[in-house]
Design an enzyme around this catalytic site. Structure first.
Site, PDB file in Angstrom:
ATOM      1  N   TYR A 125       0.849  -1.201   0.000  1.00 48.29           N
ATOM      2  CA  TYR A 125       0.000   0.000   0.000  1.00 48.29           C
ATOM      3  C   TYR A 125       0.875   1.238   0.000  1.00 48.29           C
ATOM      4  CZ  TYR A 125      -3.142   3.695   1.455  1.00 48.29           C
ATOM      5  OH  TYR A 125      -3.850   4.873   1.507  1.00 48.29           O
ATOM      6  N   GLU A 165      -3.296   7.650  -4.072  1.00 50.36           N
ATOM      7  CA  GLU A 165      -3.172   6.318  -3.477  1.00 50.36           C
ATOM      8  C   GLU A 165      -2.889   5.258  -4.538  1.00 50.36           C
ATOM      9  OE1 GLU A 165      -5.954   4.735  -0.081  1.00 50.36           O
ATOM     10  OE2 GLU A 165      -6.770   4.066  -1.992  1.00 50.36           O
TER      11      GLU A 165
END
Ligand code: GDP
Ligand code: MN
Length: 389
Positions: A109, A197
């Protein structure tokens, strides 16, 4: 403002971040064609919607033939995508992305957002990628790495390398991962993003680091200097009432209760919601019509509130300053004439031209029997809560 994954991928690519090739399609047939062109033994078909959690909802599908690609596309284009991020109404799907499927060794992530406590943009990284970062943060916060960025210098190379090491990268991958982080930070700053993101960033079985999902949110207040980004907006992904409110310059957020609130000023709107709850009811919306609302804006605000079928009563709470009370009263009467108030509307007005406003409302009362005035905010809240109880 949000954008689709395929648009977010374009931003990553423009900033030198490796993203697999992909095609944007709108029909099952085009999805089948894309499978043939991409030529991989495996492709992934992905619904393009303003919400995450698509994987678990069945809207990210690995396919192994043109027929499978067609079938997956057909399913996605004929169903609304519903995930933990959308609520039960889901979101419509009209665009798909077809990309070559990658063999994943490990998922990471990477995200950048504003840390309001530190007052600066912060890189967030985790070796537990792919899944919801909120879950990782809740269950094992030690697995979430946070690296605050310097407000002027951005993310420094030494910071990015330190994070790459903490993620467990070694050898040539340290430099590659660090470069991706630095470029993501640049993209975040350049686009005035509030969120940038990559989830997941993957290490593939054949030894490549790639972004296979991307998400950007932008600061609406900075959109005036990004015409190219503003043009990416897809209104079909927003709730119709939100689109209307935005066009009328109203700050509107739909909520679950049944008391519609029409207020000027965000602080007063919050106070109004508080007092509605204090007297035992729930607000149906937050609505700040703003200090400089026009009569047409106010009428549109009534139309928006009244088109929500949950609304069983309306509380109008206006402090007349720049927007004068008589203008609001006239808008109220105009809205009442146009749509007809079938539900109780309780009005509390205070401030500039309040006497004229009271006369306008008193004169309208015979035609609009559900319209009531209140002496103060407490009185107004009690009246509207009693009316829907
Ligand atoms: P999201 O669920 O909306 O965040 O959609 P993602 O694009 O992140 O996909 C969800 C999950 O599907 C990823 O975390 C991967 O595990 C898987 N996935 C997506 N693309 C591929 C791919 O090309 N190959 C493989 N093997 N898995 C993929
Ligand atoms: Mn994802």
């Amino acid at each position: 403002m949000k954008i689709h994954e395929y648009q977010a991928r374009q931003i990553l690519t423009a900033h030198g971040i490796p993203v697999p090739a992909a095609e944007v399609v709108r029909t099952p047939e085009a999805a089948a064609e894309a499978f043939k062109t991409l030529g991989a033994p495996m492709c992934v078909v992905k619904a393009q919607v303003y919400a995450g959690g698509r994987g678990k909802a069945g809207f990210v599908k690995l396919v192994h033939s043109a027929d499978e690609a067609r079938a997956a596309a057909k399913f996605m284009l004929t169903h609304r995508m519903m995930s933990y991020q959308t609520g039960p109404e889901g979101v419509p799907v009209s665009v798909l992305l077809v990309a070559p499927g990658v063999e994943i060794e490990k998922e990471y992530y990477l995200g950048i957002t504003l840390d309001r406590t530190r007052h600066t943009a912060t890189l967030i990284a985790s070796a537990e990628g792919g899944v919801e970062i909120e879950e990782v943060a809740k269950k094992s916060p030690e697995k979430v790495i946070k690296e605050p960025m310097h407000p002027l210098l951005g993310l420094s190379p030494f910071q990015a390398r330190a994070v790459a090491f903490k993620l467990g990268f070694s050898g040539k991958f340290v430099g590659e991962a660090a470069k991706i982080m630095i470029n993501l930070a640049k993209a975040f700053i350049e686009t005035d993003a509030s969120l940038a993101e990559i989830n997941p960033l993957v290490l593939t079985k054949d030894g490549k680091i790639q972004a296979i999902d991307a998400k950007f949110n932008f600061d609406d207040n900075a959109l005036y200097r990004h015409a190219d980004l503003a043009a990416m907006a897809d209104e079909s992904q927003e709730r119709p009432l939100d689109v209307r409110a935005r066009k009328a310059n109203l700050n509107y957020i739909a909520l679950d209760g049944n008391i519609g609130c029409l207020v000027n000023g965000a602080g007063l709107a919050m106070a109004t919601m508080d007092i509605v709850k204090l007297y035992g009811a729930e607000p149906a919306n937050f609505l700040d019509v703003g200090g400089s609302v026009t009569a047409e804006g106010a009428v549109e605000a009534f139309r928006i509130i009244l088109s929500d079928p949950k609304v069983k009563g309306i509380l109008v709470n206006i402090f007349g300053g720049i927007a004068k009370c008589d203008l609001i009263a006239e808008a109220l009467v105009a809205a009442g004439k146009e749509v007809g108030f079938k539900i109780p509307v309780v009005v509390r007005l205070e401030g500039t031209n309040v006497e004229q406003a009271r006369k306008i409302l008193a004169a309208a009362h015979s035609q609009m029997p559900t319209l009531a005035t209140a002496t103060d905010l407490t009185d107004a809240a009690k009246k509207v809560c009693a009316a829907v109880a």
